[in-house]
Write a protein that holds these residues in place. Structure first.
Motif, PDB file in Angstrom:
ATOM      1  N   SER A 351       0.825  -1.246   0.030  1.00  0.00           N
ATOM      2  CA  SER A 351      -0.034   0.060  -0.113  1.00  0.00           C
ATOM      3  C   SER A 351       0.769   1.192  -0.031  1.00  0.00           C
ATOM      4  O   SER A 351       1.984   1.240   0.476  1.00  0.00           O
ATOM      5  CB  SER A 351      -0.998   0.072   1.086  1.00  0.00           C
ATOM      6  OG  SER A 351      -1.835  -1.072   1.216  1.00  0.00           O
ATOM      7  N   ALA A 352       0.170   2.210  -0.451  1.00  0.00           N
ATOM      8  CA  ALA A 352       1.144   3.536  -0.467  1.00  0.00           C
ATOM      9  C   ALA A 352       0.116   4.537  -0.189  1.00  0.00           C
ATOM     10  O   ALA A 352      -1.018   4.920  -0.647  1.00  0.00           O
ATOM     11  CB  ALA A 352       1.821   4.026  -1.937  1.00  0.00           C
ATOM     12  N   SER A 353       0.384   5.381   0.705  1.00  0.00           N
ATOM     13  CA  SER A 353      -0.799   6.487   1.299  1.00  0.00           C
ATOM     14  C   SER A 353      -0.250   7.702   1.364  1.00  0.00           C
ATOM     15  O   SER A 353       1.143   7.786   2.088  1.00  0.00           O
ATOM     16  CB  SER A 353      -1.090   5.948   2.760  1.00  0.00           C
ATOM     17  OG  SER A 353      -2.015   4.946   2.588  1.00  0.00           O
ATOM     18  N   ASN A 354      -0.979   8.757   0.837  1.00  0.00           N
ATOM     19  CA  ASN A 354      -0.553  10.254   1.118  1.00  0.00           C
ATOM     20  C   ASN A 354      -1.488  10.615   2.292  1.00  0.00           C
ATOM     21  O   ASN A 354      -2.696  10.599   2.024  1.00  0.00           O
ATOM     22  CB  ASN A 354      -0.873  10.912  -0.202  1.00  0.00           C
ATOM     23  CG  ASN A 354      -0.485  12.470   0.045  1.00  0.00           C
ATOM     24  OD1 ASN A 354       0.103  12.890   1.110  1.00  0.00           O
ATOM     25  ND2 ASN A 354      -1.008  13.001  -1.028  1.00  0.00           N
ATOM     26  N   CYS A 355      -0.765  11.001   3.496  1.00  0.00           N
ATOM     27  CA  CYS A 355      -1.190  11.617   4.651  1.00  0.00           C
ATOM     28  C   CYS A 355      -1.308  12.990   4.835  1.00  0.00           C
ATOM     29  O   CYS A 355      -1.717  13.503   5.669  1.00  0.00           O
ATOM     30  CB  CYS A 355      -0.630  10.809   6.048  1.00  0.00           C
ATOM     31  SG  CYS A 355      -0.808   9.245   5.989  1.00  0.00           S
ATOM     32  N   ASP A 356      -0.901  13.870   3.667  1.00  0.00           N
ATOM     33  CA  ASP A 356      -0.861  15.120   3.457  1.00  0.00           C
ATOM     34  C   ASP A 356      -0.223  15.864   4.905  1.00  0.00           C
ATOM     35  O   ASP A 356       0.882  15.215   5.533  1.00  0.00           O
ATOM     36  CB  ASP A 356      -2.035  15.941   3.481  1.00  0.00           C
ATOM     37  CG  ASP A 356      -2.694  15.229   2.118  1.00  0.00           C
ATOM     38  OD1 ASP A 356      -1.984  15.420   0.999  1.00  0.00           O
ATOM     39  OD2 ASP A 356      -3.820  14.956   2.092  1.00  0.00           O
ATOM     40  N   GLY A 357      -0.509  16.853   5.649  1.00  0.00           N
ATOM     41  CA  GLY A 357      -0.126  17.404   6.766  1.00  0.00           C
ATOM     42  C   GLY A 357      -1.053  16.700   8.117  1.00  0.00           C
ATOM     43  O   GLY A 357      -0.816  17.132   9.428  1.00  0.00           O
ATOM     44  N   PHE A 358      -1.584  15.456   7.944  1.00  0.00           N
ATOM     45  CA  PHE A 358      -2.657  15.085   8.922  1.00  0.00           C
ATOM     46  C   PHE A 358      -1.668  14.475  10.113  1.00  0.00           C
ATOM     47  O   PHE A 358      -1.891  14.981  11.191  1.00  0.00           O
ATOM     48  CB  PHE A 358      -3.572  13.841   8.161  1.00  0.00           C
ATOM     49  CG  PHE A 358      -4.603  13.412   9.141  1.00  0.00           C
ATOM     50  CD1 PHE A 358      -5.599  14.059   9.474  1.00  0.00           C
ATOM     51  CD2 PHE A 358      -4.143  12.367  10.087  1.00  0.00           C
ATOM     52  CE1 PHE A 358      -6.496  13.444  10.146  1.00  0.00           C
ATOM     53  CE2 PHE A 358      -5.228  11.616  10.780  1.00  0.00           C
ATOM     54  CZ  PHE A 358      -6.707  12.257  11.044  1.00  0.00           C
ATOM     55  N   THR A 378       3.522  14.116   4.978  1.00  0.00           N
ATOM     56  CA  THR A 378       3.979  12.504   5.451  1.00  0.00           C
ATOM     57  C   THR A 378       3.474  11.595   4.411  1.00  0.00           C
ATOM     58  O   THR A 378       2.198  11.696   4.188  1.00  0.00           O
ATOM     59  CB  THR A 378       4.048  12.388   6.944  1.00  0.00           C
ATOM     60  OG1 THR A 378       2.604  11.931   7.251  1.00  0.00           O
ATOM     61  CG2 THR A 378       4.515  13.192   7.742  1.00  0.00           C
ATOM     62  N   LEU A 379       4.133  10.649   4.016  1.00  0.00           N
ATOM     63  CA  LEU A 379       3.472   9.538   3.156  1.00  0.00           C
ATOM     64  C   LEU A 379       4.304   8.102   3.495  1.00  0.00           C
ATOM     65  O   LEU A 379       5.294   8.308   4.034  1.00  0.00           O
ATOM     66  CB  LEU A 379       3.840   9.866   1.723  1.00  0.00           C
ATOM     67  CG  LEU A 379       3.286  11.134   1.217  1.00  0.00           C
ATOM     68  CD1 LEU A 379       4.519  12.141   1.182  1.00  0.00           C
ATOM     69  CD2 LEU A 379       2.857  10.924  -0.149  1.00  0.00           C
TER      70      LEU A 379
END
Length: 425
Positions: A351-358, A378-379
């Protein structure tokens, strides 16, 4: 957590995101109300403190008669300030509690729906026709036991269901996979990391794993530690409470760690073999980047995962995960699913996730961008979840006699071995 300013300016967008996730939309209005109380109580506290300070300057200059009245007023103000401070603290805690319960804003291009509503973006490799080759494929457990590589019976005897031993070539295959994955990540510019498997509550909460995912987390209550389900957690918390110079970004780490998951809610699913287990090892990529580069970094992580699976010579597909199947931290997630012959379907390997600034906001990881200090992005991306990768390799590369061909990329890490042979019983 999301940016509160965005919530105030565009609450409908946040409501739409919650709705698409299948989560509580009313939480948005509750948070707006709590945020208003937080701000108004803060103003009230500041006003009373200012009045208290002004009054304090008048007392020494007052006449005896005036002083008695001023001291009486000062005593009342002291009580009012204390009450206002308590109200402000309570409002801040309530707003924070509600904010932590809110998922990240989903990317506008994410398909809306549940687990089965993903969109297939790409398909790679060719699915083998075992019928044309003249034999019925064996599943990974039958193959693994014949190779002397997997022992689930003794795993269950010692630890219970969903535990296992990797033995002989099984252990060597794990080490080969880990070394090959770390080598690829290092060549791509990632810093290899061996990370803690036990973390404090703030690290687990900060990465978003104590909300909807909490049921799958192991908690050691006596010491108040959590066992990580992925090295994403210690890697995200690595720069907690730090300000990073923007010129040093991106920062990329490849973490190797044991991972622990309770697998709550999966009763009866994938009970055979080692596809879904409580403990496994994994190599995880993690990136800290400028927010403007987050989407491009997400694509780069996916490309590294595709490179890895292609090198293992596995047929796989890439999917855009639907909104209702996203973790709380991810705004968008791509999964790579490998073909599992005996199941007749593709199953998630990476899996590859983009968490932005969360996560950065929750963990107070910020960047210095010129004169401005702000959250970065962060990703994370799985490179190799070992047991599932072994499942895919054994089943896809098996031969008619029960032996298994070793993909070329792994051969240097297995002493040049080209085939794994069954062992005599």
């Amino acid at each position: 957590m999301i940016d509160l300013r965005l919530l105030r300016e565009d609450p409908d967008r946040v409501r739409a995101s919650q709705r698409a996730r299948g989560e509580d939309v009313e939480l948005v209005d509750a948070l707006l109300s709590a945020d208003e109380r937080r701000r108004s109580s803060g103003v009230r506290f500041d006003e009373l403190r200012s009045e208290q300070k002004a009054l304090g300057k008048l007392v020494p200059k007052a006449s005896p008669d005036e002083r008695a009245e001023l001291l009486k007023k000062a005593e009342q103000l002291k009580s009012d300030v204390k009450a206002a401070e308590a109200e402000q603290h309570e409002a801040e805690e309530e707003a924070r509690r509600l904010l932590l319960g809110l998922g990240n804003l989903i990317h506008p291009d994410v398909p809306v729906g549940g687990e089965e509503d993903f969109v297939v973006l790409e398909t790679h490799g060719t699915v083998r026709d075992f019928g044309a080759e003249g034999f019925e494929p064996k599943d990974h457990l039958e193959l693994g036991e014949a190779l002397g590589a997997i022992d689930v019976e003794r795993g269950a005897k010692v630890s219970g269901s969903r535990f296992y031993y990797l033995t002989g070539v099984g252990a060597l295959l794990e080490l080969a996979l880990v070394n090959a994955a770390i080598a690829q990540a290092t060549e791509a510019g990632f810093t290899p990391m061996l990370t803690p498997a036990l973390v404090r509550p703030r690290a687990m909460e900060g990465t978003g794993f104590l909300g909807q995912a909490a049921e799958n987390v192991y908690h050691l209550e006596k010491d108040d530690f959590y066992l990580v389900g992925t090295s994403e957690v210690p890697l995200a918390a690595y720069h907690m409470d730090e300000i990073i110079d923007g010129d040093k970004l991106p920062l990329r780490y490849a973490g190797f760690s044991p991972c622990f998951r309770r697998e709550a809610g999966t009763y009866g699913k994938d009970t055979r073999g080692i596809f879904r287990v409580h403990q496994f090892d994994k190599v995880e990529m993690f990136s800290y980047v400028h927010p403007d580069d987050a989407e491009n970094e997400h694509k780069r992580l996916l490309e590294w995962e595709k490179q890895w699976l292609t090198g293992l010579e596995l047929p796989f597909q890439v999917i855009d995960v639907a909104s209702g199947d996203l973790g709380a931290s991810a705004s968008r997630k791509y999964d790579c699913e490998a073909w599992i012959p005996t199941q007749g379907k593709y199953r998630e390997l990476t899996s590859a996730s983009n968490c932005d600034g969360f996560q950065a906001r929750r963990l107070s990881v910020r960047m210095r961008d010129g004169k401005q200090v702000k959250p970065l992005a962060t990703l994370n991306g799985t490179l190799c979840a070992v047991p599932r990768t072994i499942v895919a390799i054994l089943e896809n590369h098996q031969l008619a006699d029960g032996s298994v061909r070793v993909p070329e990329v792994l051969r240097p890490y297995l002493g040049g071995r080209e085939v794994l042979e069954p062992v005599a019983k």
